[in-house]
Design a protein around this motif. Structure first.
Motif, PDB file in Angstrom:
ATOM      1  N   ARG A 199      -0.875   9.086  12.293  1.00  7.87           N
ATOM      2  CA  ARG A 199      -1.872  10.095  11.663  1.00  7.87           C
ATOM      3  C   ARG A 199      -1.698  11.506  11.322  1.00  7.87           C
ATOM      4  NH1 ARG A 199      -4.911   6.769  15.098  1.00  7.87           N
ATOM      5  NH2 ARG A 199      -6.613   5.369  14.030  1.00  7.87           N
ATOM      6  N   GLY A 200      -2.455  12.175  10.293  1.00  6.28           N
ATOM      7  CA  GLY A 200      -2.096  13.522  10.427  1.00  6.28           C
ATOM      8  C   GLY A 200      -0.822  14.277   9.901  1.00  6.28           C
ATOM      9  N   SER A 201       0.009  13.306   9.125  1.00  9.22           N
ATOM     10  CA  SER A 201       1.202  13.882   8.358  1.00  9.22           C
ATOM     11  C   SER A 201       0.896  14.441   7.230  1.00  9.22           C
ATOM     12  CB  SER A 201       2.208  12.646   8.476  1.00  9.22           C
ATOM     13  OG  SER A 201       3.322  12.931   7.550  1.00  9.22           O
ATOM     14  N   LEU A 202       1.366  15.603   6.800  1.00  9.65           N
ATOM     15  CA  LEU A 202       1.021  15.960   5.319  1.00  9.65           C
ATOM     16  C   LEU A 202       2.505  16.023   4.655  1.00  9.65           C
ATOM     17  CD1 LEU A 202      -1.640  16.800   6.819  1.00  9.65           C
ATOM     18  CD2 LEU A 202      -1.548  18.828   5.444  1.00  9.65           C
ATOM     19  N   GLY A 203       3.367  15.345   5.067  1.00  7.22           N
ATOM     20  CA  GLY A 203       4.968  15.066   4.247  1.00  7.22           C
ATOM     21  C   GLY A 203       4.505  14.208   3.440  1.00  7.22           C
ATOM     22  N   PRO A 204       5.741  14.058   2.450  1.00 14.58           N
ATOM     23  CA  PRO A 204       5.798  12.968   1.008  1.00 14.58           C
ATOM     24  C   PRO A 204       5.407  11.713   1.754  1.00 14.58           C
ATOM     25  CG  PRO A 204       7.208  14.839   0.930  1.00 14.58           C
ATOM     26  CD  PRO A 204       6.776  14.987   2.447  1.00 14.58           C
ATOM     27  N   PRO A 205       6.122  11.150   2.500  1.00 13.10           N
ATOM     28  CA  PRO A 205       6.026   9.700   2.642  1.00 13.10           C
ATOM     29  C   PRO A 205       4.832   9.149   3.343  1.00 13.10           C
ATOM     30  CG  PRO A 205       7.415  10.516   4.477  1.00 13.10           C
ATOM     31  CD  PRO A 205       7.058  11.665   3.572  1.00 13.10           C
ATOM     32  N   CYS A 206       4.307   9.920   4.078  1.00  6.24           N
ATOM     33  CA  CYS A 206       3.227   9.188   5.048  1.00  6.24           C
ATOM     34  C   CYS A 206       1.925   9.809   5.168  1.00  6.24           C
ATOM     35  CB  CYS A 206       3.699   9.124   6.691  1.00  6.24           C
ATOM     36  SG  CYS A 206       5.226   8.010   6.896  1.00  6.24           S
ATOM     37  N   ASN A 207       1.619  10.734   4.220  1.00  6.96           N
ATOM     38  CA  ASN A 207       0.130  11.300   3.947  1.00  6.96           C
ATOM     39  C   ASN A 207      -0.824  10.246   3.689  1.00  6.96           C
ATOM     40  OD1 ASN A 207      -0.266  11.603   0.876  1.00  6.96           O
ATOM     41  ND2 ASN A 207       1.959  12.148   1.444  1.00  6.96           N
ATOM     42  N   ALA A 208      -2.082  10.800   4.020  1.00  8.22           N
ATOM     43  CA  ALA A 208      -3.606   9.768   4.003  1.00  8.22           C
ATOM     44  C   ALA A 208      -3.678   9.587   2.189  1.00  8.22           C
ATOM     45  CB  ALA A 208      -4.657  10.261   4.565  1.00  8.22           C
ATOM     46  N   ALA A 209      -3.495  10.842   1.565  1.00  6.15           N
ATOM     47  CA  ALA A 209      -3.591  10.949   0.041  1.00  6.15           C
ATOM     48  C   ALA A 209      -2.948   9.710  -0.755  1.00  6.15           C
ATOM     49  CB  ALA A 209      -3.339  12.102  -0.530  1.00  6.15           C
ATOM     50  N   GLY A 210      -1.492   9.696  -0.139  1.00  6.89           N
ATOM     51  CA  GLY A 210      -0.964   8.440  -0.869  1.00  6.89           C
ATOM     52  C   GLY A 210      -1.380   6.988  -0.468  1.00  6.89           C
ATOM     53  N   PHE A 211      -1.667   7.139   0.799  1.00 12.92           N
ATOM     54  CA  PHE A 211      -2.107   5.705   1.390  1.00 12.92           C
ATOM     55  C   PHE A 211      -3.467   5.399   0.480  1.00 12.92           C
ATOM     56  CE2 PHE A 211      -4.906   3.818   4.423  1.00 12.92           C
ATOM     57  CZ  PHE A 211      -4.483   2.533   4.406  1.00 12.92           C
ATOM     58  N   ILE A 212      -4.298   6.021   0.426  1.00 14.59           N
ATOM     59  CA  ILE A 212      -5.529   5.809  -0.358  1.00 14.59           C
ATOM     60  C   ILE A 212      -5.114   5.476  -1.851  1.00 14.59           C
ATOM     61  CG2 ILE A 212      -7.893   6.896  -1.336  1.00 14.59           C
ATOM     62  CD1 ILE A 212      -7.916   8.492   1.146  1.00 14.59           C
ATOM     63  N   LYS A 215      22.520   9.558   2.066  1.00 16.38           N
ATOM     64  CA  LYS A 215      21.770   9.117   3.021  1.00 16.38           C
ATOM     65  C   LYS A 215      20.297   9.664   2.985  1.00 16.38           C
ATOM     66  CE  LYS A 215      25.409   8.775   6.772  1.00 16.38           C
ATOM     67  NZ  LYS A 215      25.895   9.223   8.007  1.00 16.38           N
ATOM     68  N   SER A 216      19.968   9.831   1.563  1.00 14.78           N
ATOM     69  CA  SER A 216      18.789  10.069   1.412  1.00 14.78           C
ATOM     70  C   SER A 216      17.351   9.259   1.822  1.00 14.78           C
ATOM     71  CB  SER A 216      18.431  10.504  -0.274  1.00 14.78           C
ATOM     72  OG  SER A 216      18.572   9.275  -0.841  1.00 14.78           O
ATOM     73  N   PRO A 217      16.480   9.636   2.057  1.00 15.94           N
ATOM     74  CA  PRO A 217      15.451   8.494   2.474  1.00 15.94           C
ATOM     75  C   PRO A 217      14.745   7.961   1.371  1.00 15.94           C
ATOM     76  CG  PRO A 217      14.449  11.054   2.464  1.00 15.94           C
ATOM     77  CD  PRO A 217      15.965  10.828   2.159  1.00 15.94           C
ATOM     78  N   ARG A 218      14.287   6.672   1.834  1.00 20.14           N
ATOM     79  CA  ARG A 218      13.771   5.613   0.909  1.00 20.14           C
ATOM     80  C   ARG A 218      12.621   6.120  -0.021  1.00 20.14           C
ATOM     81  NH1 ARG A 218      14.264   0.155   4.681  1.00 20.14           N
ATOM     82  NH2 ARG A 218      16.549   0.177   4.937  1.00 20.14           N
ATOM     83  N   TRP A 219      11.866   6.806   0.645  1.00 19.05           N
ATOM     84  CA  TRP A 219      10.521   7.182  -0.222  1.00 19.05           C
ATOM     85  C   TRP A 219      10.889   8.267  -1.413  1.00 19.05           C
ATOM     86  CZ3 TRP A 219      10.323  12.373   0.190  1.00 19.05           C
ATOM     87  CH2 TRP A 219      10.688  12.978   1.285  1.00 19.05           C
ATOM     88  N   CYS A 220      12.305   8.650  -1.555  1.00 21.03           N
ATOM     89  CA  CYS A 220      12.503   9.673  -2.494  1.00 21.03           C
ATOM     90  C   CYS A 220      12.001   8.918  -3.917  1.00 21.03           C
ATOM     91  CB  CYS A 220      13.924  10.028  -2.390  1.00 21.03           C
ATOM     92  SG  CYS A 220      14.114  11.178  -1.041  1.00 21.03           S
ATOM     93  N   LEU A 221      12.184   7.485  -3.973  1.00 31.22           N
ATOM     94  CA  LEU A 221      12.032   7.116  -5.444  1.00 31.22           C
ATOM     95  C   LEU A 221      10.718   6.154  -5.323  1.00 31.22           C
ATOM     96  CD1 LEU A 221      15.557   5.283  -5.772  1.00 31.22           C
ATOM     97  CD2 LEU A 221      14.809   7.466  -6.687  1.00 31.22           C
ATOM     98  N   ALA A 222       9.717   6.601  -4.405  1.00 30.83           N
ATOM     99  CA  ALA A 222       8.416   6.037  -4.334  1.00 30.83           C
ATOM    100  C   ALA A 222       7.665   6.963  -5.336  1.00 30.83           C
ATOM    101  CB  ALA A 222       8.120   5.927  -2.968  1.00 30.83           C
ATOM    102  N   PRO A 223       6.440   5.972  -5.748  1.00 28.77           N
ATOM    103  CA  PRO A 223       5.466   6.877  -6.764  1.00 28.77           C
ATOM    104  C   PRO A 223       4.591   7.586  -5.985  1.00 28.77           C
ATOM    105  CG  PRO A 223       4.789   4.654  -6.560  1.00 28.77           C
ATOM    106  CD  PRO A 223       6.301   4.650  -5.833  1.00 28.77           C
TER     107      PRO A 223
END
Length: 496
Positions: free
Chosen positions: A259-272, A307-315
């Motif tokens: 919980r509580g991450s505000l970074g690109p891959p794991c924020n609540a806004a993207g999850f919703i 070695k870029s993270p996988r989420w770089c290409l995620a919407p």
């Protein structure tokens, strides 16, 4: 063709007293009652507390500063969208921080609330007003879906059409339409029936709206920091290098589980958004592809680093569901600024209350930032909302003092005319419809068109692609200012 126009709320009260346009025809305008704002004449001065009395020489007139502010927001949008690639310093921040581009959307939303507060200050038929608000919301939302849902493919791409399975549901106009719907209904139904004769009466009259605004803010912060974000997957379509056709599909997994991450891959806004809208219906080229983790040319777009993270290409959708909560709050603050215009007649009181409100927002936003909440336009964090809205409030106050109080209008006439036809300029210029249509006429090769040739000319004359691009964009802005002026002279204003 209707009588007036705006990117937010086309009909802003107050006809200019010097050269009033012809009376608007009966149409589907959302005007419900007469909207007159008394502006003290420059002779009274800023600090005069005398109530202005409408007369032949000092009457009610259109709030020109709102048109100027709206026009400035449209011009800034064109500038940052078209020149931001050449000058990343004015482009949207890759994830955290505030740049020039990041204040444009809050300015528009502030205007939404301002316009709604002026239009619906006196509503005699609430059901009829509600019906018109809902109809206009639907029109704006559908227009946004057409312009930003993927149907138009943009510059340098002479194709159109969208697979419904991948249409983008939310966007700039959709966000504006949602904010307009909420604050307009709140202004119609959630205002106390009382006379404002003191500051406490002012607070009590609009207390229900303030409670709703606080609840939205608390809900947003609670979900952003408290919602558990599990691991999630997304699909990447790889094209065949030889045929340039779609090839294999690979599924990538993003590790979260907290919980509580505000970074690109794991924020609540993207999850919703992934949960409710689906990843195929989100923005496919998110701004975080310009971060250091995702671009070797950061803060600009570029190839993926090793070695870029996988989420770089995620919407990810910057106009998503959760961030729209704070966008609505921005509209409510614009509504508050409109209430100050409506209930306080002296320029001194209006200026004091506007500046005081903006200072409170700015201080509160800075306290949140110092306390650890980052500034993020894609997430529309609470402190980002406070600071950018405060900047909009300060700017609006300055424009109001110059244009409406001191009556110095000639330096801002072009912006005022753009603001009176903002929706048209936004659709044709900011969404590239006009430029893309021009590119459809070419000589032998699609690259040989008037748009590309003009830009190449400036780059050649200045021996710089960056500065040539900037001059090209400035000429484009001037072109649309002239078009807006011609439309104004003809009395043509486009609205939904």
């Amino acid at each position: 063709m209707a009588s007036s126009s705006s990117l937010t709320d086309a009909t802003v009260p107050l006809l200019p007293q010097q050269s009033p346009p012809p009376p608007p025809p009966q149409s589907e305008s959302i005007v419900i009652a007469e909207h007159e704002i008394h502006i003290a004449s420059p002779a009274r001065g800023l600090c005069s507390s005398e109530q202005p009395k409408p007369s032949a020489s000092d009457g009610s007139r259109r709030l020109a500063s709102l048109d100027v502010f709206r026009g400035l927001a449209v011009v800034l949008m064109i500038l940052v969208d078209d020149a931001g690639g050449a000058f990343p310093c004015i482009n949207h921040s890759p994830w955290f921080g505030i740049t020039l581009a990041d204040v444009v959307m809050p300015f528009f939303l502030l205007i939404v609330g301002l316009s709604a507060g002026l239009v619906f200050k006196n509503v005699s038929n609430k059901p009829a007003a509600t019906q018109k608000v809902v109809v206009r919301f639907i029109k704006l939302f559908l227009l946004g879906l057409l312009l930003q849902g993927g149907y138009f493919h943009g510059l340098n791409n002479l194709t159109y059409g969208v697979d419904i399975r991948h249409i983008r549901w939310l966007g700039v106009l959709q966000r504006i339409s949602i904010g307009y719907l909420v604050v307009s209904l709140a202004e119609i139904w959630l205002v106390g029936d009382m006379t404002v004769d003191s500051f406490m009466a002012f607070v009590k009259k609009y207390s229900t709206q303030w409670i709703l605004m606080i609840l939205l803010s608390l809900t947003y912060v609670s979900l952003l920091y408290g919602l558990y974000v599990p691991n999630w997957e997304f699909e990447i379509m790889y094209k065949d290098a030889a045929s340039n056709l779609n090839g294999t599909i690979q599924t990538q997994t993003v590790q979260c589980g907290f919980r509580g991450s505000l970074g690109p891959p794991c924020n609540a806004a993207g999850f919703i958004d992934r949960l409710l809208l689906g990843e195929n219906h989100l923005y496919q080229h998110p701004v975080y592809r310009r971060t250091k983790e995702c671009s070797v040319n950061s803060p600009d777009y570029g190839p993926l680093p090793p070695k870029s993270p996988r989420w770089c290409l995620a919407p990810f959708d910057p106009e998503g569901i959760l961030s729209s909560f704070m966008a609505i709050v921005t509209c409510f603050i614009g509504l508050h600024y409109a209430h100050i215009i409506v209930n306080f007649k002296s320029n001194r009181k209006r200026t004091v209350f506007w500046i005081s409100s903006s200072i409170i927002l700015l201080v509160f936003g800075c306290i949140l930032y110092v306390s650890g909440m980052p500034l993020s336009k894609p997430l529309y964090t609470l402190n980002y909302m406070c600071i950018t809205t405060a900047l909009g409030g300060f700017l609006l106050t300055i424009i109001y003092l110059i244009v409406d109080v001191k009556d110095i209008r000639w330096p801002t006439l072009l912006l005022q005319w753009v603001g009176m036809n903002a929706l048209l300029v936004y659709a044709l210029a900011a969404c590239d419809l006009f430029a893309a249509a021009l590119q459809g006429f070419y000589w032998r090769s699609p690259q040989n068109n008037l748009v590309n040739a003009t830009e190449l000319l400036f780059e050649t004359l200045l021996h710089s692609s960056r500065w040539g691009k900037l001059v090209f964009v400035l000429v484009e802005i001037l072109f649309w200012c002239i078009i807006s002026a011609l439309l104004h002279m003809k009395g043509i204003y486009w609205k939904m």
